[in-house]
Design a protein around this motif. Structure first.
Motif, PDB file in Angstrom:
ATOM      1  N   VAL A 114       0.846  -1.200   0.000  1.00 10.72           N
ATOM      2  CA  VAL A 114       0.000   0.000   0.000  1.00 10.72           C
ATOM      3  C   VAL A 114       0.882   1.251   0.000  1.00 10.72           C
ATOM      4  CG1 VAL A 114      -1.618   1.365   1.375  1.00 10.72           C
ATOM      5  CG2 VAL A 114      -2.024  -1.072   1.045  1.00 10.72           C
ATOM      6  N   GLN A 115       1.969   1.223   0.786  1.00 11.02           N
ATOM      7  CA  GLN A 115       2.895   2.356   0.825  1.00 11.02           C
ATOM      8  C   GLN A 115       3.554   2.573  -0.541  1.00 11.02           C
ATOM      9  OE1 GLN A 115       2.954   4.220   3.480  1.00 11.02           O
ATOM     10  NE2 GLN A 115       4.430   5.704   2.668  1.00 11.02           N
ATOM     11  N   VAL A 116       3.926   1.467  -1.203  1.00  8.93           N
ATOM     12  CA  VAL A 116       4.505   1.555  -2.548  1.00  8.93           C
ATOM     13  C   VAL A 116       3.509   2.204  -3.506  1.00  8.93           C
ATOM     14  CG1 VAL A 116       5.248   0.196  -4.547  1.00  8.93           C
ATOM     15  CG2 VAL A 116       6.093  -0.386  -2.264  1.00  8.93           C
ATOM     16  N   LYS A 117       2.265   1.756  -3.468  1.00  9.27           N
ATOM     17  CA  LYS A 117       1.214   2.314  -4.337  1.00  9.27           C
ATOM     18  C   LYS A 117       1.089   3.826  -4.141  1.00  9.27           C
ATOM     19  CE  LYS A 117      -3.839   2.389  -4.709  1.00  9.27           C
ATOM     20  NZ  LYS A 117      -4.074   2.350  -6.162  1.00  9.27           N
ATOM     21  N   LEU A 118       1.092   4.250  -2.875  1.00 10.23           N
ATOM     22  CA  LEU A 118       0.910   5.666  -2.569  1.00 10.23           C
ATOM     23  C   LEU A 118       2.124   6.494  -2.996  1.00 10.23           C
ATOM     24  CD1 LEU A 118      -0.713   5.379   0.985  1.00 10.23           C
ATOM     25  CD2 LEU A 118      -1.844   6.007  -1.149  1.00 10.23           C
ATOM     26  N   GLU A 119       3.315   6.032  -2.630  1.00 10.66           N
ATOM     27  CA  GLU A 119       4.521   6.824  -2.895  1.00 10.66           C
ATOM     28  C   GLU A 119       4.869   6.868  -4.378  1.00 10.66           C
ATOM     29  OE1 GLU A 119       7.863   6.868  -0.417  1.00 10.66           O
ATOM     30  OE2 GLU A 119       6.792   6.265   1.398  1.00 10.66           O
ATOM     31  N   LEU A 120       4.589   5.789  -5.098  1.00  7.67           N
ATOM     32  CA  LEU A 120       4.903   5.755  -6.530  1.00  7.67           C
ATOM     33  C   LEU A 120       3.730   6.219  -7.389  1.00  7.67           C
ATOM     34  CD1 LEU A 120       7.289   4.156  -5.385  1.00  7.67           C
ATOM     35  CD2 LEU A 120       7.048   2.557  -7.278  1.00  7.67           C
ATOM     36  N   LYS A 121       2.601   6.540  -6.707  1.00  5.31           N
ATOM     37  CA  LYS A 121       1.393   7.031  -7.398  1.00  5.31           C
ATOM     38  C   LYS A 121       0.945   6.054  -8.497  1.00  5.31           C
ATOM     39  CE  LYS A 121       2.263  11.940  -6.469  1.00  5.31           C
ATOM     40  NZ  LYS A 121       3.344  11.705  -5.487  1.00  5.31           N
ATOM     41  N   LEU A 122       0.831   4.790  -8.123  1.00  3.16           N
ATOM     42  CA  LEU A 122       0.440   3.751  -9.078  1.00  3.16           C
ATOM     43  C   LEU A 122      -1.077   3.571  -9.026  1.00  3.16           C
ATOM     44  CD1 LEU A 122       3.310   1.169  -8.435  1.00  3.16           C
ATOM     45  CD2 LEU A 122       3.057   2.724 -10.390  1.00  3.16           C
ATOM     46  N   ALA A 123      -1.766   4.354  -9.817  1.00  2.00           N
ATOM     47  CA  ALA A 123      -3.227   4.330  -9.812  1.00  2.00           C
ATOM     48  C   ALA A 123      -3.777   3.015 -10.355  1.00  2.00           C
ATOM     49  CB  ALA A 123      -3.774   5.496 -10.631  1.00  2.00           C
ATOM     50  N   ASN A 124      -2.957   2.265 -11.111  1.00  2.00           N
ATOM     51  CA  ASN A 124      -3.413   1.012 -11.727  1.00  2.00           C
ATOM     52  C   ASN A 124      -3.143  -0.203 -10.839  1.00  2.00           C
ATOM     53  OD1 ASN A 124      -0.591   1.232 -12.024  1.00  2.00           O
ATOM     54  ND2 ASN A 124      -0.577  -0.081 -13.844  1.00  2.00           N
ATOM     55  N   LEU A 125      -2.760   0.038  -9.600  1.00  2.61           N
ATOM     56  CA  LEU A 125      -2.404  -1.065  -8.698  1.00  2.61           C
ATOM     57  C   LEU A 125      -3.376  -1.123  -7.530  1.00  2.61           C
ATOM     58  CD1 LEU A 125       1.212  -1.955  -7.653  1.00  2.61           C
ATOM     59  CD2 LEU A 125      -0.580  -1.894  -5.932  1.00  2.61           C
ATOM     60  N   GLU A 126      -3.864  -2.317  -7.239  1.00  2.00           N
ATOM     61  CA  GLU A 126      -4.734  -2.547  -6.073  1.00  2.00           C
ATOM     62  C   GLU A 126      -4.084  -3.599  -5.185  1.00  2.00           C
ATOM     63  OE1 GLU A 126      -9.234  -4.176  -4.918  1.00  2.00           O
ATOM     64  OE2 GLU A 126      -8.626  -4.027  -7.017  1.00  2.00           O
ATOM     65  N   VAL A 127      -4.137  -3.377  -3.883  1.00  2.00           N
ATOM     66  CA  VAL A 127      -3.552  -4.312  -2.917  1.00  2.00           C
ATOM     67  C   VAL A 127      -4.677  -4.998  -2.154  1.00  2.00           C
ATOM     68  CG1 VAL A 127      -2.048  -4.546  -0.902  1.00  2.00           C
ATOM     69  CG2 VAL A 127      -1.500  -2.861  -2.687  1.00  2.00           C
ATOM     70  N   VAL A 128      -4.617  -6.323  -2.085  1.00  2.00           N
ATOM     71  CA  VAL A 128      -5.635  -7.103  -1.382  1.00  2.00           C
ATOM     72  C   VAL A 128      -4.961  -7.958  -0.310  1.00  2.00           C
ATOM     73  CG1 VAL A 128      -7.389  -8.918  -1.575  1.00  2.00           C
ATOM     74  CG2 VAL A 128      -7.163  -7.191  -3.381  1.00  2.00           C
ATOM     75  N   HIS A 129      -5.406  -7.769   0.932  1.00  2.00           N
ATOM     76  CA  HIS A 129      -4.914  -8.591   2.047  1.00  2.00           C
ATOM     77  C   HIS A 129      -5.913  -9.726   2.271  1.00  2.00           C
ATOM     78  CE1 HIS A 129      -4.228  -9.059   6.658  1.00  2.00           C
ATOM     79  NE2 HIS A 129      -3.523  -9.931   5.968  1.00  2.00           N
ATOM     80  N   SER A 130      -5.562 -10.915   1.789  1.00  2.00           N
ATOM     81  CA  SER A 130      -6.491 -12.042   1.865  1.00  2.00           C
ATOM     82  C   SER A 130      -5.748 -13.339   1.576  1.00  2.00           C
ATOM     83  CB  SER A 130      -7.615 -11.866   0.836  1.00  2.00           C
ATOM     84  OG  SER A 130      -8.437 -13.016   0.740  1.00  2.00           O
ATOM     85  N   ALA A 134      -9.844 -17.517  -0.283  1.00  2.00           N
ATOM     86  CA  ALA A 134     -11.018 -16.760   0.162  1.00  2.00           C
ATOM     87  C   ALA A 134     -11.327 -15.564  -0.730  1.00  2.00           C
ATOM     88  CB  ALA A 134     -10.798 -16.277   1.595  1.00  2.00           C
ATOM     89  N   TYR A 135     -10.451 -15.236  -1.639  1.00  2.00           N
ATOM     90  CA  TYR A 135     -10.618 -14.046  -2.472  1.00  2.00           C
ATOM     91  C   TYR A 135     -11.651 -14.301  -3.564  1.00  2.00           C
ATOM     92  CZ  TYR A 135      -9.282 -10.184  -5.581  1.00  2.00           C
ATOM     93  OH  TYR A 135      -9.285  -9.079  -6.386  1.00  2.00           O
ATOM     94  N   ARG A 136     -12.606 -13.391  -3.688  1.00  2.00           N
ATOM     95  CA  ARG A 136     -13.683 -13.525  -4.668  1.00  2.00           C
ATOM     96  C   ARG A 136     -13.856 -12.216  -5.443  1.00  2.00           C
ATOM     97  NH1 ARG A 136     -12.918 -17.979  -3.328  1.00  2.00           N
ATOM     98  NH2 ARG A 136     -14.366 -19.673  -2.837  1.00  2.00           N
ATOM     99  N   PRO A 137     -13.115 -12.043  -6.533  1.00  2.00           N
ATOM    100  CA  PRO A 137     -13.262 -10.821  -7.329  1.00  2.00           C
ATOM    101  C   PRO A 137     -14.543 -10.859  -8.150  1.00  2.00           C
ATOM    102  CG  PRO A 137     -11.757 -12.316  -8.404  1.00  2.00           C
ATOM    103  CD  PRO A 137     -12.136 -12.971  -7.110  1.00  2.00           C
ATOM    104  N   GLU A 138     -14.893  -9.717  -8.725  1.00  2.00           N
ATOM    105  CA  GLU A 138     -16.130  -9.626  -9.494  1.00  2.00           C
ATOM    106  C   GLU A 138     -16.038 -10.352 -10.826  1.00  2.00           C
ATOM    107  OE1 GLU A 138     -17.294  -5.577  -9.924  1.00  2.00           O
ATOM    108  OE2 GLU A 138     -17.565  -5.245  -7.768  1.00  2.00           O
ATOM    109  N   GLN A 139     -14.855 -10.434 -11.394  1.00  2.00           N
ATOM    110  CA  GLN A 139     -14.691 -11.075 -12.700  1.00  2.00           C
ATOM    111  C   GLN A 139     -13.360 -11.811 -12.754  1.00  2.00           C
ATOM    112  OE1 GLN A 139     -15.008  -7.415 -14.946  1.00  2.00           O
ATOM    113  NE2 GLN A 139     -12.818  -7.390 -15.360  1.00  2.00           N
TER     114      GLN A 139
END
Length: 214
Positions: A114-130, A134-139
């Motif tokens: 999450v810190q990497v995403k914020l500091e590097l301004k990576l708008a195309n990156l999502e972080v999931v803690h799971s 158990a992970y169930r994405p929409e598609q």
């Protein structure tokens, strides 16, 4: 120890050997990521590689070695067991027009991501803690990558529900895993094998691309 000019030169030269020309922004983001990895690794144990001088080849260039294969595939990616963010973060930097989800069950590692995403301004990156099961994405994802995450059997079984017959699974391995291939689930098949030649890395590196057969 922080990021040095020598690290920057090693990254540029290694990328060129891989056939990749980095833009100024990509180089800057990759080196900023390396700096965060060095800083956080002291407290969070993100990677077994402790020497920053080894991180350019064993983390950055190793991740970049799969860029030509990712380039041919879809836009929606999952990096499973992402840990310190390899190959997910470098791939997100290289393909800003694509979406990358980085999943890990370790809270310290996802906090770092999450810190990497914020500091590097990576708008195309999502972080999931799971946990992956158990992970169930929409598609379903177009591509699912893993690097030193698990056996091919577990990788396939644990992520089966996250893909479709159109998905490609990219497993980054060291020595060619003949035994693991014998244990692949019956609904998975090996689509392609590529030998990866990573500048500065001595050991064998392979990329195995799997597909669902039904």
């Amino acid at each position: 120890m922080s990021v040095t000019q020598r690290h920057a030169e090693e990254l540029l030269q290694g990328a060129r050997e891989l056939g990749i020309e980095l833009s100024a922004q990509q180089q800057e983001q990759l080196l900023a990521y390396l700096g965060l990895l060095i800083k956080w690794n002291k407290a969070y144990n993100l990677t077994a590689v402790r020497d920053p001088d080894e991180m350019v080849s064993r983390h950055l260039l190793d991740s970049l070695s799969v860029v030509p294969f990712v380039a041919e595939l879809g836009d929606n990616w999952l990096d499973v067991g992402s840990g310190g963010g390899m190959p997910g973060v470098p791939l997100a930097i290289m393909f800003p027009e694509r979406r990358f989800t980085l999943l890990d069950s370790n809270g310290k590692k996802t906090r770092f991501l999450v810190q990497v995403k914020l500091e590097l301004k990576l708008a195309n990156l999502e972080v999931v803690h799971s946990r992956v099961e158990a992970y169930r994405p929409e598609q379903p994802f177009d591509g699912i990558s893993s690097r030193a995450f698990s056996s091919l059997e577990d990788f396939s079984n644990w992520t089966r529900h996250l893909g479709s017959v159109d998905t490609q699974w990219l497993a980054m391995k060291g020595v060619h895993p003949d035994d693991e291939l014998q244990a692949l689930p019956t609904d998975f098949r090996l689509s392609a094998t590529h030998v990866l030649r990573v500048p500065g890395c001595q050991g064998q590196r392979h990329l195995l691309i799997l597909r669902r057969s039904v």
